[in-house]
Structures are given as C-alpha cells and as structure tokens.
Design an enzyme around this catalytic site. Sequence first.
Site, short mmCIF file in Angstrom:
data_model
loop_
_atom_site.label_atom_id
_atom_site.label_comp_id
_atom_site.label_asym_id
_atom_site.label_seq_id
_atom_site.Cartn_x
_atom_site.Cartn_y
_atom_site.Cartn_z
N GLU A 284 0.83 -1.21 0.00
CA GLU A 284 0.00 0.00 0.00
C GLU A 284 0.86 1.25 0.00
O GLU A 284 1.59 1.49 0.96
CB GLU A 284 -0.91 0.03 1.24
CG GLU A 284 -1.74 1.29 1.32
CD GLU A 284 -2.53 1.42 2.61
OE1 GLU A 284 -3.42 2.30 2.66
OE2 GLU A 284 -2.27 0.66 3.56
N GLU B 229 -11.45 2.84 5.56
CA GLU B 229 -10.42 3.23 6.51
C GLU B 229 -10.52 4.73 6.74
O GLU B 229 -9.77 5.52 6.17
CB GLU B 229 -9.03 2.84 5.99
CG GLU B 229 -7.97 3.02 7.04
CD GLU B 229 -6.59 2.61 6.58
OE1 GLU B 229 -5.88 2.01 7.38
OE2 GLU B 229 -6.23 2.91 5.42
#
Length: 172
Positions: free
Chosen positions: A47, A146
Amino acid sequence: RIHLMAGRVPLGTDRAATAGEMETTFTENLRYAADLLAQEDMIGLVEPINNRITDPRYYLNTPHQAAAILEKVGRPNLKLQLDLFHCQIMDGNLSRNLETYFPLIGHIQIAQVPGRHEPDSPGELNFPYIFKLLESLGYTGYVGCEYAPKGDTLEGLGWLHSYWESQGLQHG
C-alpha cells in the site's frame, strides 16, 4: 490477504540518498514474503501511503512506485492495495489511476479527502462515481472503509445505507 508494509526512511536520513538501498531491501523482502505466502495460498498487498500528511517517512508513496516494485518482484500473489485517500493526496487523477493499475489491484480502501471521514462527508471525492467506475472495471473485491467516523460506528456507516437506497438496493 495481508498488508506487507514498506517501512520508513530512517530518522535523519535523506530519502533520496537511501532510496536505492530501501528499494533493494523491500524488493528482497517482498520476494521472500510472497514465496512464504504462496505456500499458504495467500496474497500479499503493498500500500502506497502518502508522505505529505499521513507519514512523511513512509517509503512507498505512490501507485507508480508500487507498480514498478511489483514488476521487479515478479510474484503473481503480490498485489496493490490502493487507498484512494492516499492516492488522491499524492497524485489525484483517480479515474486514470484506477484504470491504469486495475490489473494490479488486490484491495481498495476509501476515505474522503481531506478530512479522512465518511465518503458522504464534504470533500474532494465523488464516491458514487468511483463506485460505478469500479463496477465498470469489473472490481469484485471488498472495499475497505479506513476513515475516522465523526460519530459511532453505526453513524459512520449511515452513508452506505443512503448509497444503497440511491442505487435502488435494500439493506438488511
């Protein structure tokens, strides 16, 4: 699926001066991890995290950098975890980035920019458009939320009920 973190540029070290060494180490570590994960039929995810707001020292910052590293590593069980919050901050151009990197994507995460709150909070991103784009690209994976909810968890998921209703879907 498991997130394989890239690490942080050491304190007091110039990012450019250590970039080559960090890339080599990260690439070797990803190969090692991918081989172990393959034995368990698991996918590793990398990520990119923005270094403008979230973590100035995080090594992996853009989908372009992640794609280049994934190509160097060359393992089919390593994918891109594309967090649209970080991608927007670092590069913008989300539609083109989603289209370009779609073959590499193993997971999507969302949060509104700039406040990192719910998708229906005021901000830069048009999530109904993004969700339609993901559908048109054939994305069938999960979308991770998130973000920092403004209230409790149920309040923080209220946007999803509204979105489902706007799409003519029922929620349970």
